[in-house]
Every structure is written in structure tokens, then in C-alpha cells.
Design a protein around this motif. Structure first.
Motif, mmCIF file in Angstrom:
data_model
loop_
_atom_site.group_PDB
_atom_site.id
_atom_site.type_symbol
_atom_site.label_atom_id
_atom_site.label_comp_id
_atom_site.label_asym_id
_atom_site.label_seq_id
_atom_site.Cartn_x
_atom_site.Cartn_y
_atom_site.Cartn_z
ATOM 1 N N ARG A 143 0.831 -1.204 0.000
ATOM 2 C CA ARG A 143 0.000 0.000 0.000
ATOM 3 C C ARG A 143 0.870 1.261 0.000
ATOM 4 O O ARG A 143 0.581 2.226 -0.713
ATOM 5 N N VAL A 144 1.933 1.238 0.790
ATOM 6 C CA VAL A 144 2.863 2.373 0.813
ATOM 7 C C VAL A 144 3.506 2.556 -0.558
ATOM 8 O O VAL A 144 3.607 3.671 -1.084
ATOM 9 N N PHE A 145 3.943 1.462 -1.144
ATOM 10 C CA PHE A 145 4.644 1.511 -2.425
ATOM 11 C C PHE A 145 3.739 2.032 -3.539
ATOM 12 O O PHE A 145 4.138 2.893 -4.334
ATOM 13 N N MET A 146 2.520 1.521 -3.604
ATOM 14 C CA MET A 146 1.630 1.878 -4.698
ATOM 15 C C MET A 146 1.012 3.265 -4.524
ATOM 16 O O MET A 146 0.866 4.009 -5.486
ATOM 17 N N SER A 147 0.653 3.615 -3.294
ATOM 18 C CA SER A 147 -0.068 4.877 -3.087
ATOM 19 C C SER A 147 0.840 6.090 -3.019
ATOM 20 O O SER A 147 0.393 7.210 -3.281
ATOM 21 N N HIS A 148 2.121 5.885 -2.687
ATOM 22 C CA HIS A 148 3.001 7.046 -2.499
ATOM 23 C C HIS A 148 4.148 7.101 -3.491
ATOM 24 O O HIS A 148 4.966 7.997 -3.410
ATOM 25 N N MET A 149 4.219 6.179 -4.419
ATOM 26 C CA MET A 149 5.261 6.288 -5.425
ATOM 27 C C MET A 149 4.753 6.042 -6.827
ATOM 28 O O MET A 149 5.011 6.808 -7.732
ATOM 29 N N LEU A 150 4.006 4.984 -7.038
ATOM 30 C CA LEU A 150 3.549 4.645 -8.377
ATOM 31 C C LEU A 150 2.135 5.128 -8.662
ATOM 32 O O LEU A 150 1.567 4.775 -9.690
ATOM 33 N N ASN A 154 1.020 10.966 -7.720
ATOM 34 C CA ASN A 154 2.438 11.239 -7.489
ATOM 35 C C ASN A 154 3.168 11.516 -8.799
ATOM 36 O O ASN A 154 4.029 12.404 -8.864
ATOM 37 N N LEU A 155 2.842 10.756 -9.838
ATOM 38 C CA LEU A 155 3.471 10.995 -11.127
ATOM 39 C C LEU A 155 3.059 12.346 -11.700
ATOM 40 O O LEU A 155 3.879 13.050 -12.308
ATOM 41 N N ASP A 156 1.797 12.708 -11.516
ATOM 42 C CA ASP A 156 1.353 14.025 -11.973
ATOM 43 C C ASP A 156 2.054 15.137 -11.197
ATOM 44 O O ASP A 156 2.401 16.191 -11.759
ATOM 45 N N ALA A 157 2.276 14.910 -9.904
ATOM 46 C CA ALA A 157 2.924 15.928 -9.085
ATOM 47 C C ALA A 157 4.374 16.142 -9.486
ATOM 48 O O ALA A 157 4.934 17.218 -9.243
ATOM 49 N N SER A 158 4.984 15.147 -10.101
ATOM 50 C CA SER A 158 6.382 15.275 -10.512
ATOM 51 C C SER A 158 6.519 15.748 -11.958
ATOM 52 O O SER A 158 7.636 15.773 -12.489
ATOM 53 N N TYR A 159 5.409 16.147 -12.571
ATOM 54 C CA TYR A 159 5.472 16.605 -13.968
ATOM 55 C C TYR A 159 6.355 17.842 -14.096
ATOM 56 O O TYR A 159 7.221 17.926 -14.985
ATOM 57 N N ALA A 160 6.155 18.807 -13.209
ATOM 58 C CA ALA A 160 6.952 20.031 -13.275
ATOM 59 C C ALA A 160 8.433 19.726 -13.054
ATOM 60 O O ALA A 160 9.314 20.330 -13.676
ATOM 61 N N LEU A 161 8.708 18.770 -12.194
ATOM 62 C CA LEU A 161 10.086 18.367 -11.929
ATOM 63 C C LEU A 161 10.718 17.787 -13.193
ATOM 64 O O LEU A 161 11.855 18.132 -13.547
ATOM 65 N N ARG A 162 9.995 16.898 -13.868
ATOM 66 C CA ARG A 162 10.534 16.298 -15.084
ATOM 67 C C ARG A 162 10.700 17.343 -16.182
ATOM 68 O O ARG A 162 11.689 17.325 -16.926
#
Length: 326
Positions: A143-150, A154-162
Motif C-alpha cells: 500500500r505504501v509503495f503503490m499509493s506514495h510512489m507509483l 504522485n506521477l502528476d505531481a512530478s510533472y513540473a520536476l521532469r
């Protein structure tokens, strides 16, 4: 005197006969109870399979192309058959319907694995989600792995970073006009920068970035590939656990060396996150405001609630799994 001796001898014979009769009755009772229990819970017969050699099983007859060997055996023994590899009894499934039963319909019954010695080492004693036993701890880690990384969020939140990393790479390339560029190294460093910022908020341009980048490159190109190879490599110690202490092929020794290489990277990242947390407590402005995966794991590591906390070993195991995915 002779009469007394005969009486004594007859008494011994009678006692011996009674003891033998009682022993036979006890054995018969146990046999009856055992058969009754076995009739209620009969053991299903094992699937067919090739006959192997004593002690070795089918190990001497298996070639390097396992998928070809298994396909040929399936035409002889059917869609499910057994193979004895040393002390390990294995089953090979080659039917889509059977695989569906195992992997989807009855997945919780077959969730536990028999990890190799190399897998046990690299997963810190099976404390990750790849080799850990199915249960409450495994479900919590997943649950930790899927909900807070994949997760999509989370991927949308890192769009600006990428996007920022792409713009920086364009600017760097533009500044090198007229000069040769090592595109392989350039692409590698930029991809690693993005991964590192998603995992723990750091980049290779940080202090001592050159050393960290070189070590990370070695881990990425060499160590990680070798770790994956060793996890799947046939190991005599797995087939004959009594030989594990000798580490005949040196797989356990090499896996521990590779693990120490990845731990150096993780330790540097953990210390950096802890120092940033101290700066935040002191009111200093941080460059990376987004809560990355490592910061979230460190918060769980310090959590007071035992049901929600994770150990340092589980933290490093999750980081290794996440790094392998990315």
C-alpha cells in the motif's frame, strides 16, 4: 526348589506375554486412528513427471534453454508436471487456464515464494514486497509503495520536476555548441537526476555530486544488472541447503558486496534528507519543497504507531525495489 523356579519362570513368561499383547493393542490403535485420519483428509496424488536420479533429481538432465526443455516435457507429461531439483520439489505450469487459477483466481494461496539465497540477501531478509511473505506487513508495504510512489497523483505531481530537468538538459546542450558531447553519459545523468529527485529530492549537481554521480552510474550500469542476474542464477546452495554454508559458487558473497554498494547510495541520501529535515525545523528555506518518497518513508520509520511504522531494513528494501522499477 525346582517347583519354585518353574513358577517364577512361568510368571516372567506371563508378564512378557501381557506386555507384548498390550504393545500390539497400542500399535493397532494408533494404526486405526492414523488410517481414519488419512481417510478423512486423503493426500491428493502428485502430478506426473520425469524420474530423476537419487539425491540429484532432474538436475543433470536440464539444459540451458529451460523454456525449450519445459515445452518438450509438457508434450510428454501434460500441462502440469513435477520436477525434483535436489531437495526442491518444483511444479511446472504450461496451461493458460491453470496459470489463471494460480496467478489471479487463487493468488493469495500461491502468493508466498521460496526465495533464493541471493534474493534473501538483496531483500534484507525478505522484508520487501517482492519476496516478503504474504500477510499484514506485506499488504502494508504494498500500500505504501503503490499509493506514495507509483500512484497517478504522485506521477502528476512530478510533472513540473521532469519538465524542469528537460529544460535544463536543453540549456546544457545549447551551451555546448561546437564542442563534442558524450550523449550516453549526458542522457544517463539527466535520467538519474530525475529519478533521484522523485525518490529523495536530490540531484547529482549537489555537493560532491561528481563522486555521487560516478558511484550511481556504477550501480546503475553494473551492480543493478548483476543483482538481477544473481537473483535468477541457479545456485547449488538453493538446491542443497546443507551446502549453503560453503557458498560453492560465491553467489552469496558477491551479492553482499553488491548490496554494500547500493547501501552507500541509500545512506548518503538518508543522511541528506535528515539534514534537510533539521534545516526545516530550524526555519531555513529548502530548495525542494515537494515531499519525496524517501522523506515519506523516513516519517514512517519514526512513526510512533507500530502498526504504521516501518523498519530501516524495510525502508532500504523498498528503495531498492523502487530504484529497480525506475
Amino acid at each position: 526348589m525346582e517347583m519354585l523356579a518353574n513358577i517364577e519362570r512361568d510368571g516372567h513368561l506371563m508378564i512378557r506375554a501381557m506386555f507384548l499383547t498390550l504393545s500390539a493393542m497400542v500399535v493397532a490403535l494408533f494404526w486405526f486412528l492414523w488410517n481414519r485420519k488419512s481417510s478423512k483428509n486423503p493426500m491428493p496424488p502428485l502430478p506426473p513427471g520425469p524420474r530423476g536420479l537419487p539425491f540429484l533429481g532432474s538436475l543433470p538432465f536440464i539444459g540451458p534453454n529451460l523454456h525449450h526443455e519445459f515445452t518438450n516435457l509438457a508434450t510428454i507429461f501434460g500441462p502440469i508436471y513435477k520436477l525434483q531439483f535436489g531437495s526442491k520439489l518444483c511444479f511446472v505450469l504450461s496451461s493458460p487456464s491453470i496459470l489463471k487459477q494460480v496467478l489471479r483466481d487463487q493468488d493469495t494461496l500461491f502468493a508466498n515464494r521460496d526465495p533464493t539465497i541471493a534474493a534473501q540477501i538483496v531483500s534484507y531478509g525478505c522484508t520487501d514486497i517482492a519476496f516478503g511473505p504474504y500477510g499484514p506487513d506485506w499488504r502494508r508495504l504494498r500500500r505504501v509503495f503503490m499509493s506514495h510512489m507509483l500512484s497517478k497523483a504522485n506521477l502528476d505531481a512530478s510533472y513540473a520536476l521532469r519538465k524542469e530537468e528537460v529544460l535544463k538538459s536543453i540549456g546544457h546542450t545549447y551551451g555546448k555548441v561546437g564542442s563534442p558531447i558524450d550523449l550516453g553519459q549526458f542522457a544517463f545523468l539527466k535520467s538519474i537526476n530525475t529519478v533521484m529527485r522523485m525518490l529523495w529530492g536530490g540531484t547529482l549537481e549537489a555537493e560532491n555530486g561528481a563522486d555521487l554521480g560516478a558511484e550511481f552510474k556504477n550501480v546503475q550500469q553494473n551492480a543493478m544488472a548483476e543483482i538481477i542476474e544473481l537473483v535468477g542464477k541457479p545456485n547449488v546452495s538453493d538446491f542443497f541447503p546443507s551446502l549453503a554454508r560453503f557458498d560453492v559458487q560465491g553467489i552469496a558473497r558477491r551479492m553482499k558486496q553488491l548490496q554494500s554498494m547500493t547501501e552507500k547510495i541509500f545512506y548518503s541520501a538518508i543522511e541528506r534528507q535528515k539534514s534537510e529535515a533539521v534545516k526545516k525545523d530550524e526555519g531555513l528555506e529548502l530548495k525542494h519543497e515537494r515531499k519525496d518518497f524517501l522523506r515519506f518513508l523516513l516519517e514512517l520509520n519514526d512513526h510512533e504507531d507500530g502498526a504504521k511504522s516501518i523498519t530501516l531494513q524495510q525502508l532500504k528494501a523498498l528503495l531498492l525495489v523502487q530504484y529497480s522499477y525506475l
